[in-house]
Scaffold this motif. Sequence first.
Motif, PDB file in Angstrom:
ATOM      1  N   THR A   5       0.930  -0.736  -0.315  1.00  0.00           N
ATOM      2  CA  THR A   5       0.054  -0.025  -0.066  1.00  0.00           C
ATOM      3  C   THR A   5       0.975   1.245  -0.586  1.00  0.00           C
ATOM      4  N   SER A   6       1.972   0.851   0.439  1.00  0.00           N
ATOM      5  CA  SER A   6       2.917   1.928   0.884  1.00  0.00           C
ATOM      6  C   SER A   6       4.055   2.816  -0.263  1.00  0.00           C
ATOM      7  N   HIS A   7       4.062   1.683  -1.263  1.00  0.00           N
ATOM      8  CA  HIS A   7       4.790   1.529  -2.657  1.00  0.00           C
ATOM      9  C   HIS A   7       3.690   2.430  -3.610  1.00  0.00           C
ATOM     10  N   ASN A   8       2.407   1.839  -3.231  1.00  0.00           N
ATOM     11  CA  ASN A   8       1.370   1.888  -4.163  1.00  0.00           C
ATOM     12  C   ASN A   8       0.754   3.514  -3.636  1.00  0.00           C
ATOM     13  N   LEU A   9       0.968   3.637  -3.041  1.00  0.00           N
ATOM     14  CA  LEU A   9       0.847   5.454  -2.568  1.00  0.00           C
ATOM     15  C   LEU A   9       2.047   6.299  -2.925  1.00  0.00           C
ATOM     16  N   ASP A  10       2.993   6.256  -3.040  1.00  0.00           N
ATOM     17  CA  ASP A  10       4.091   6.791  -3.565  1.00  0.00           C
ATOM     18  C   ASP A  10       4.219   6.489  -4.900  1.00  0.00           C
ATOM     19  N   LYS A  11       3.751   5.680  -5.743  1.00  0.00           N
ATOM     20  CA  LYS A  11       3.368   6.133  -6.916  1.00  0.00           C
ATOM     21  C   LYS A  11       1.964   6.630  -7.881  1.00  0.00           C
ATOM     22  N   LEU A  12       1.544   6.898  -6.518  1.00  0.00           N
ATOM     23  CA  LEU A  12       0.450   7.673  -7.171  1.00  0.00           C
ATOM     24  C   LEU A  12       0.598   9.560  -6.817  1.00  0.00           C
ATOM     25  N   ILE A  13       1.246   9.471  -5.235  1.00  0.00           N
ATOM     26  CA  ILE A  13       2.242  10.737  -5.243  1.00  0.00           C
ATOM     27  C   ILE A  13       3.210  11.594  -6.004  1.00  0.00           C
ATOM     28  N   HIS A  14       3.900  10.423  -6.522  1.00  0.00           N
ATOM     29  CA  HIS A  14       4.477  10.948  -8.285  1.00  0.00           C
ATOM     30  C   HIS A  14       4.079  11.423  -8.865  1.00  0.00           C
ATOM     31  N   PHE A  15       2.919  10.422  -9.480  1.00  0.00           N
ATOM     32  CA  PHE A  15       2.200  10.503 -10.151  1.00  0.00           C
ATOM     33  C   PHE A  15       1.498  11.966 -10.813  1.00  0.00           C
ATOM     34  N   PHE A  16       0.375  12.328  -8.987  1.00  0.00           N
ATOM     35  CA  PHE A  16      -0.018  13.230  -9.282  1.00  0.00           C
ATOM     36  C   PHE A  16       0.473  14.633  -9.010  1.00  0.00           C
ATOM     37  N   GLU A  17       2.185  14.655  -8.605  1.00  0.00           N
ATOM     38  CA  GLU A  17       3.310  16.328  -8.687  1.00  0.00           C
ATOM     39  C   GLU A  17       3.910  15.928  -9.892  1.00  0.00           C
ATOM     40  N   SER A  18       3.863  15.087 -11.021  1.00  0.00           N
ATOM     41  CA  SER A  18       4.115  15.260 -12.330  1.00  0.00           C
ATOM     42  C   SER A  18       2.822  15.260 -13.269  1.00  0.00           C
ATOM     43  N   THR A  70       0.626  16.218   3.433  1.00  0.00           N
ATOM     44  CA  THR A  70       0.752  15.270   4.211  1.00  0.00           C
ATOM     45  C   THR A  70      -0.100  13.501   3.812  1.00  0.00           C
ATOM     46  N   HIS A  71       0.492  12.373   4.074  1.00  0.00           N
ATOM     47  CA  HIS A  71      -0.592  11.517   3.824  1.00  0.00           C
ATOM     48  C   HIS A  71      -0.957  10.148   5.184  1.00  0.00           C
ATOM     49  N   VAL A  72      -1.459   8.951   4.934  1.00  0.00           N
ATOM     50  CA  VAL A  72      -1.989   9.051   6.244  1.00  0.00           C
ATOM     51  C   VAL A  72      -2.550   7.309   5.866  1.00  0.00           C
ATOM     52  N   ILE A  73      -1.685   5.694   5.835  1.00  0.00           N
ATOM     53  CA  ILE A  73      -2.301   5.077   5.443  1.00  0.00           C
ATOM     54  C   ILE A  73      -3.421   4.215   6.619  1.00  0.00           C
ATOM     55  N   GLN A  74      -4.140   3.227   6.155  1.00  0.00           N
ATOM     56  CA  GLN A  74      -4.528   2.654   7.356  1.00  0.00           C
ATOM     57  C   GLN A  74      -5.080   1.494   6.055  1.00  0.00           C
ATOM     58  N   GLY A  75      -4.305   0.453   6.284  1.00  0.00           N
ATOM     59  CA  GLY A  75      -4.532  -1.128   5.329  1.00  0.00           C
ATOM     60  C   GLY A  75      -5.039  -0.549   4.434  1.00  0.00           C
ATOM     61  N   ASP A  76      -6.250  -0.854   3.156  1.00  0.00           N
ATOM     62  CA  ASP A  76      -5.966  -0.487   1.705  1.00  0.00           C
ATOM     63  C   ASP A  76      -5.990   0.718   1.068  1.00  0.00           C
ATOM     64  N   ALA A 101      -8.437  17.688   0.404  1.00  0.00           N
ATOM     65  CA  ALA A 101      -7.998  16.563   0.831  1.00  0.00           C
ATOM     66  C   ALA A 101      -8.524  15.154  -0.127  1.00  0.00           C
ATOM     67  N   SER A 102      -7.312  14.644   0.142  1.00  0.00           N
ATOM     68  CA  SER A 102      -8.254  12.993  -1.333  1.00  0.00           C
ATOM     69  C   SER A 102      -8.219  11.351   0.194  1.00  0.00           C
ATOM     70  N   HIS A 103      -9.324  10.962  -0.082  1.00  0.00           N
ATOM     71  CA  HIS A 103      -9.839   9.704   0.171  1.00  0.00           C
ATOM     72  C   HIS A 103      -9.768   8.846  -0.822  1.00  0.00           C
ATOM     73  N   ILE A 104      -8.295   7.491  -0.548  1.00  0.00           N
ATOM     74  CA  ILE A 104      -7.900   7.031  -1.674  1.00  0.00           C
ATOM     75  C   ILE A 104      -8.718   5.407  -0.374  1.00  0.00           C
ATOM     76  N   ARG A 105      -8.890   4.545  -2.253  1.00  0.00           N
ATOM     77  CA  ARG A 105      -8.626   2.986  -1.955  1.00  0.00           C
ATOM     78  C   ARG A 105      -8.102   2.093  -3.144  1.00  0.00           C
TER      79      ARG A 105
END
Length: 145
Positions: A5-18, A70-76, A101-105
């Motif tokens: 999940t952490s890896h996926n979130l990093d990928k998502l953040i990188h995508f949105f920031e670029s 900021t980002h927070v992860i909980q489960g998926d 803010a965004s809520h992501i699943r």
Amino acid sequence: GLMSTSHNLDKLIHFFESISQENTVDLKQIYTEDVFFKDPFNEVNGIQHVITIFDHMFHQLDQPRFVVTTHVIQGDQAFLTWDFLFKMKRFNRNEQCIRGASHIRFAADGRVSYHRDYWDVAEELYEKLPLIGSVMRGLKKMANN
């Protein structure tokens, strides 16, 4: 698990920031085919609609970009806050900022199946476009007389 999940979130953040006008089609690597996407103006199902929303954003605004603060992860699931920076094409040339803010699943394959954005539209618009704010207040006064 959490690491993925952490890896996926990093990928998502990188995508949105670029994200750019050229790579909106790459949203297919970020979202599932049947993704649910909601913000104060749109509520859609399906990746093609999401791509259309982002294409429209680039068409309407100058140099739109996201900075994830900021980002927070909980489960998926994940919750992130961001600054959305842009310039208006026709109005003043100053960079504007909307905070939200965004809520992501995440789906099992690591792509996003649910994306809901939260931001205070009225506050942001009144602040950014004082003219509209004063017009609205004027109408309110008239209605109350």
